[in-house]
Design an enzyme around this catalytic site. Structure first.
Site, mmCIF file in Angstrom:
data_model
loop_
_atom_site.group_PDB
_atom_site.id
_atom_site.type_symbol
_atom_site.label_atom_id
_atom_site.label_comp_id
_atom_site.label_asym_id
_atom_site.label_seq_id
_atom_site.Cartn_x
_atom_site.Cartn_y
_atom_site.Cartn_z
ATOM 1 N N GLY A 144 0.804 -1.215 0.000
ATOM 2 C CA GLY A 144 0.000 0.000 0.000
ATOM 3 C C GLY A 144 0.835 1.263 0.000
ATOM 4 O O GLY A 144 0.756 2.088 -0.911
ATOM 5 N N ASP A 145 1.645 1.456 1.050
ATOM 6 C CA ASP A 145 2.539 2.616 1.123
ATOM 7 C C ASP A 145 3.968 2.162 1.366
ATOM 8 O O ASP A 145 4.753 2.858 2.002
ATOM 9 C CB ASP A 145 2.079 3.583 2.212
ATOM 10 C CG ASP A 145 2.116 2.965 3.605
ATOM 11 O OD1 ASP A 145 2.075 1.728 3.697
ATOM 12 O OD2 ASP A 145 2.187 3.719 4.592
ATOM 13 N N GLU A 146 4.289 0.996 0.832
ATOM 14 C CA GLU A 146 5.622 0.417 1.011
ATOM 15 C C GLU A 146 6.350 0.366 -0.328
ATOM 16 O O GLU A 146 5.782 -0.049 -1.343
ATOM 17 C CB GLU A 146 5.515 -0.991 1.597
ATOM 18 C CG GLU A 146 4.857 -1.031 2.971
ATOM 19 C CD GLU A 146 4.620 -2.442 3.446
ATOM 20 O OE1 GLU A 146 4.888 -3.380 2.660
ATOM 21 O OE2 GLU A 146 4.169 -2.619 4.584
#
Length: 280
Positions: free
Chosen positions: A193-195
């Site tokens: 996701g936000d990695e």
């Protein structure tokens, strides 16, 4: 012109500079009709020097009414068309349309299998392949390879406060900013996701890794202007380096993940495996 065979360079230059719809090929594309000319006449908008007398066909390549291209065939001067010839040309362009459609779909599927749809970055599959190849080269050359794992700070509150549309734009802008800090040879991937993960090859001396990480931290610390909102986030970075922190991709990923976890304890910092945490 996508493909050609034995056309004079002067003609290719003229074709590249003419506006759409003003040559016979363009007219065939615009009207979706077959054009036949038995000779070079006033309808030829481009006539390079030394052009020999000839005729030609311009046949649009159509896929359910959409023009994919134009097949241009040169014939002898004075050539007269026949119904059978016209039918054959339509059959040929129909077959070409099917091939183009299939190849386009194959390209899209190939791209989807290696690319993150939202950001256009490499996905985990592409990253893993690049990582394994980089390690093969590094073992042979003994030049360090660095792995960076990035995790955005305060991303979930952005989604909760402003909505997922803003969150999506934020991820796209993050990808653009981080990309400016990297070299063309580096592999940058969104793996969650936000990695994000970054593969830095030929990292000699290793201190360059920290310099790149600091640039990334600085870029992501600046506010993002999205849909009238000023969005502030940050990021934490975990690093592992071949061969100091491991010699296989699994070990290096695990070490970078542990370093990232420790870096998040102080937010906005870089942590390399086996080294003390330091804020940027």
């Amino acid at each position: 012109m996508s493909a050609q065979h034995q056309l004079h360079p002067e003609l290719l230059t003229l074709c590249s500079n003419i506006s759409f719809g003003t040559c016979l090929c363009g007219k065939a594309a615009r009207t979706k009709l077959i054009f036949h000319k038995s000779c070079v006449d006033a309808d030829h908008d481009i006539q390079p020097s030394g052009m020999a007398p000839h005729g030609h066909y311009c046949v649009p390549i159509l896929d359910e009414g959409t023009v994919l291209g134009v097949l241009n065939l040169y014939v002898k001067h004075g050539h007269a068309p026949s119904p059978l010839e016209m039918q054959l040309l339509e059959s040929v362009t129909n077959a070409m349309a099917g091939i183009i459609r299939r190849k386009t779909m194959e390209y899209k599927l190939e791209t989807m299998s290696y690319q993150d749809e939202l950001t256009g970055l490499a996905n985990r599959r592409k990253f893993n392949e690049a990582f394994e190849h980089a390690l093969i080269v590094a073992r042979r050359t003994q030049v360090p390879v660095a792995l960076m794992m990035l995790d955005l700070d305060r991303f979930k509150p952005v989604n909760d406060t402003y909505g997922h549309d803003v969150g999506d734009v934020l991820l796209q802008q993050v990808a653009q900013r981080v990309g400016k800090c990297l070299r063309d040879m580096d592999t940058f991937a969104r793996v969650g996701g936000d990695e994000f993960m970054i593969l830095l090859e030929m990292m000699h001396p290793p201190v360059v890794v920290r310099m790149i990480g600091q640039r990334i931290l600085a870029e992501l610390s600046r506010p993002f202007e999205i849909n009238g909102y000023s969005v502030c986030i940050g990021d934490s970075i975990g690093v592992s380096v071949f061969p100091d922190d491991g010699e296989t991709s699994d070990v290096l990923i695990k070490q970078a993940d542990i370093s990232l976890y420790k870096a998040k304890e102080t937010r906005g910092s870089i942590r390399q495996a086996g080294q003390p945490s330091r804020a940027a």
